[in-house]
Design a protein around this motif. Structure first.
Motif, PDB file in Angstrom:
ATOM      1  N   VAL A 170       0.851  -1.191   0.000  1.00  0.00           N
ATOM      2  CA  VAL A 170       0.000   0.000   0.000  1.00  0.00           C
ATOM      3  C   VAL A 170       0.884   1.237   0.000  1.00  0.00           C
ATOM      4  N   THR A 171       0.287   2.346  -0.419  1.00  0.00           N
ATOM      5  CA  THR A 171       0.990   3.625  -0.374  1.00  0.00           C
ATOM      6  C   THR A 171       0.232   4.599   0.523  1.00  0.00           C
ATOM      7  N   THR A 172       0.977   5.472   1.146  1.00  0.00           N
ATOM      8  CA  THR A 172       0.390   6.596   1.877  1.00  0.00           C
ATOM      9  C   THR A 172       1.122   7.857   1.431  1.00  0.00           C
ATOM     10  N   GLU A 173       0.404   8.968   1.430  1.00  0.00           N
ATOM     11  CA  GLU A 173       1.001  10.221   0.964  1.00  0.00           C
ATOM     12  C   GLU A 173       0.816  11.330   1.980  1.00  0.00           C
ATOM     13  N   THR A 174       1.847  12.158   2.089  1.00  0.00           N
ATOM     14  CA  THR A 174       1.762  13.409   2.825  1.00  0.00           C
ATOM     15  C   THR A 174       2.073  14.529   1.837  1.00  0.00           C
ATOM     16  N   ALA A 175       2.163  15.728   2.325  1.00  0.00           N
ATOM     17  CA  ALA A 175       2.441  16.853   1.433  1.00  0.00           C
ATOM     18  C   ALA A 175       3.813  16.730   0.780  1.00  0.00           C
ATOM     19  N   ASP A 176       4.750  16.081   1.466  1.00  0.00           N
ATOM     20  CA  ASP A 176       6.130  16.070   0.981  1.00  0.00           C
ATOM     21  C   ASP A 176       6.676  14.691   0.634  1.00  0.00           C
ATOM     22  N   PHE A 177       5.953  13.623   0.994  1.00  0.00           N
ATOM     23  CA  PHE A 177       6.512  12.294   0.783  1.00  0.00           C
ATOM     24  C   PHE A 177       5.450  11.297   0.325  1.00  0.00           C
ATOM     25  N   ILE A 178       5.924  10.253  -0.356  1.00  0.00           N
ATOM     26  CA  ILE A 178       5.121   9.068  -0.660  1.00  0.00           C
ATOM     27  C   ILE A 178       5.773   7.896   0.058  1.00  0.00           C
ATOM     28  N   ASP A 179       5.017   7.206   0.872  1.00  0.00           N
ATOM     29  CA  ASP A 179       5.511   6.003   1.540  1.00  0.00           C
ATOM     30  C   ASP A 179       5.013   4.777   0.784  1.00  0.00           C
ATOM     31  N   ILE A 180       5.935   3.876   0.454  1.00  0.00           N
ATOM     32  CA  ILE A 180       5.582   2.606  -0.179  1.00  0.00           C
ATOM     33  C   ILE A 180       5.887   1.495   0.818  1.00  0.00           C
ATOM     34  N   ASN A 181       4.867   0.747   1.176  1.00  0.00           N
ATOM     35  CA  ASN A 181       5.019  -0.328   2.158  1.00  0.00           C
ATOM     36  C   ASN A 181       4.638  -1.654   1.509  1.00  0.00           C
ATOM     37  N   LEU A 182       5.631  -2.531   1.360  1.00  0.00           N
ATOM     38  CA  LEU A 182       5.421  -3.839   0.746  1.00  0.00           C
ATOM     39  C   LEU A 182       5.407  -4.916   1.813  1.00  0.00           C
ATOM     40  N   ARG A 183       4.686  -5.990   1.527  1.00  0.00           N
ATOM     41  CA  ARG A 183       4.665  -7.116   2.464  1.00  0.00           C
ATOM     42  C   ARG A 183       4.353  -8.404   1.715  1.00  0.00           C
ATOM     43  N   MET A 184       4.829  -9.498   2.275  1.00  0.00           N
ATOM     44  CA  MET A 184       4.499 -10.821   1.768  1.00  0.00           C
ATOM     45  C   MET A 184       3.783 -11.563   2.886  1.00  0.00           C
ATOM     46  N   ILE A 185       2.629 -12.141   2.559  1.00  0.00           N
ATOM     47  CA  ILE A 185       1.758 -12.722   3.579  1.00  0.00           C
ATOM     48  C   ILE A 185       1.569 -14.210   3.324  1.00  0.00           C
ATOM     49  N   GLU A 186       1.727 -14.983   4.361  1.00  0.00           N
ATOM     50  CA  GLU A 186       1.494 -16.425   4.312  1.00  0.00           C
ATOM     51  C   GLU A 186      -0.015 -16.670   4.320  1.00  0.00           C
ATOM     52  N   THR A 187      -0.514 -17.388   3.326  1.00  0.00           N
ATOM     53  CA  THR A 187      -1.965 -17.543   3.206  1.00  0.00           C
ATOM     54  C   THR A 187      -2.548 -18.514   4.232  1.00  0.00           C
TER      55      THR A 187
END
Length: 219
Positions: A170-187
């Protein structure tokens, strides 16, 4: 008679193997050679040639993918009976309701860079890619409240499509930055087994690029 039967069985088994190989069936997954490793690294480097701001964004995405490769749980690094089946769920905003051109771009780069990581290439097979809109509709999660939990979604996808792992972000945004958060999930248990996170500063060229992406979304 016994000797004849053994020879006939061997011939039939050989024919079966050759037909499977012609059909493209991966009977016994082969390990990566040192040359294969070098090729993966070489292709990765070629993808980052040049000094444009897009290359800088790609480097950030690659950094997050490499973090996932480093943090992958040990039990997923040595499966000798075959490769784990990995599904890739499209990256979106944090509430899983919005997918923009930016998310498409990050998704494509993340998927490509994941394929090039030796630890993933050796142990995982990317077998499915899911569009979040299609999945939410298919699983009747469109109107779910509170917001969707990735672990629950991963478990449901694993059950339906017989997958071992789901890679997403998922991504989150502020006025000055974009955060990219990746994850791998065991089903099987919904456990997170690898993570990666980077922050992209919204410099003037990046802001211009984001504006162009937003304009395409409006078309």
């Amino acid at each position: 008679m016994i000797r004849y039967t053994q020879i006939l069985s061997l011939i039939l088994f050989t024919l079966f193997l050759s037909s499977c190989m012609r059909a493209g069936i991966d009977i016994i997954p082969s390990d990566l050679s040192s040359r294969d490793m070098q090729n993966l690294t070489q292709v990765e480097q070629e993808m980052l040639t040049g000094y444009t701001f897009e290359t800088l964004i790609d480097e950030k995405i690659l950094q997050a993918v490499k973090q996932m490769a480093k943090t992958l749980k040990p039990e997923y690094k040595g499966f000798h009976l075959g490769k784990y089946k990995l599904g890739f769920l499209e990256i979106s905003d944090i509430d899983r309701k919005t997918v923009t051109k930016l998310h498409h771009y990050i998704t494509e780069k993340t998927l490509t860079f994941s394929f090039l990581q030796p630890v993933f290439a050796k142990n995982l097979s990317i077998v499915e890619r899911f569009l979040i809109e299609d999945i939410l509709r298919e699983l009747d999660f469109e109107h779910l409240y509170p917001p969707i939990v990735d672990q629950s979604l991963a478990q449901e996808l694993g059950r339906i499509y017989h997958l071992d792992l789901i890679e997403t972000g998922v991504t989150t945004e502020t006025a000055d930055f974009i955060d990219i958060n990746l994850r791998m999930i065991e089903t099987r248990r919904g456990r997170i087994v690898a993570v990666g996170s980077v922050k992209i500063e919204k410099t003037e060229p990046v802001r211009k690029w984001l504006d162009e992406m937003a304009a395409r979304d409006a078309w």
